[in-house]
Write a protein that holds these residues in place. Structure first.
Motif: not given
Length: 229
Positions: A71-85
């Protein structure tokens, strides 16, 4: 047997490229509306061929099932400032019609024994090829900056120890994970103060840029005027 890996991975690269543009576009929309963006930044990659082959052996993935079972051949990562985000981003992704969520794994509420925290979403994403539409599986990981720092270090150490960490090192990593999460919680407690400060800073920065631009225009006008005299 896959003979042309570049050809096989091309749709995955297209999916990563398109998704990065779309996810970064979400961040820009918040900025244009002068609102706090739950997305700090976005990265993406296609898994290297050697990593795919290694995982096929480790997970007993058959080549004819590669597209369905990895499932992770294509991988995206989203970084957030807060856990709530993180949970705000999850809600935003659930509302989108250009992708289908197949699976969600909340490793924040259900932290792994190692201390790993992140939110994983597996999506099915259609890419348009000259041969027609092809649906690609992609994994989106959503985490805070602190979670990402810990995960990056743990991932590097994993290569050295092949997942068999010495007991003392494993305990230290767990303590570090808890410290990182404590930092996230502390930042959440004062997030309104942080968001207000960031808004003021952004407003000041934009004002300075606009002022610099006006001064630049005046300078050009003055130069033009002096040439005409």
């Amino acid at each position: 047997m896959i003979e042309n890996w570049q050809h096989f991975l091309l749709p995955y690269q297209q999916a990563v490229n398109e998704l990065k543009v779309k996810l970064r576009g979400m961040r820009k929309q918040y900025q244009d509306q002068k609102q706090h963006s739950p997305i700090e930044f976005v990265t993406g990659r296609v898994k290297p061929v050697e990593s795919i082959k290694e995982k096929m052996v480790r997970r007993h993935v058959q080549e004819d099932r590669l597209e369905q079972d990895m499932q992770d051949i294509a991988g995206l990562r989203i970084m957030c400032q807060f856990v709530e985000d993180i949970y705000k981003v999850v809600d935003l992704l659930r509302q989108r019609s250009d992708m289908t969520i197949l699976e969600e794994r909340d490793y924040i509420s259900n932290v792994k024994p190692s201390g790993y925290r992140s939110y994983h979403i597996v999506i099915e994403y259609p890419v348009q090829l000259v041969t027609g539409e092809k649906k690609i599986l992609a994994e989106i990981q959503i985490r805070t900056l602190a979670m990402n720092f810990w995960a990056t270090i743990e991932h590097s150490l994993n290569y050295k120890y092949k997942g068999a960490f010495p007991e003392e090192l494993s305990a230290r990593l767990q303590r570090a994970a808890e410290a990182a999460f404590k930092l996230d919680n502390e930042m959440s407690e004062i997030r309104e103060e942080i968001k207000e400060a960031q808004t003021l800073f952004s407003y000041k920065k934009n004002a300075e840029q606009n002022t610099a631009g006006d001064e630049g225009h005046r300078s050009e006008e003055e130069q033009s005027e002096s040439r005409n005299i």
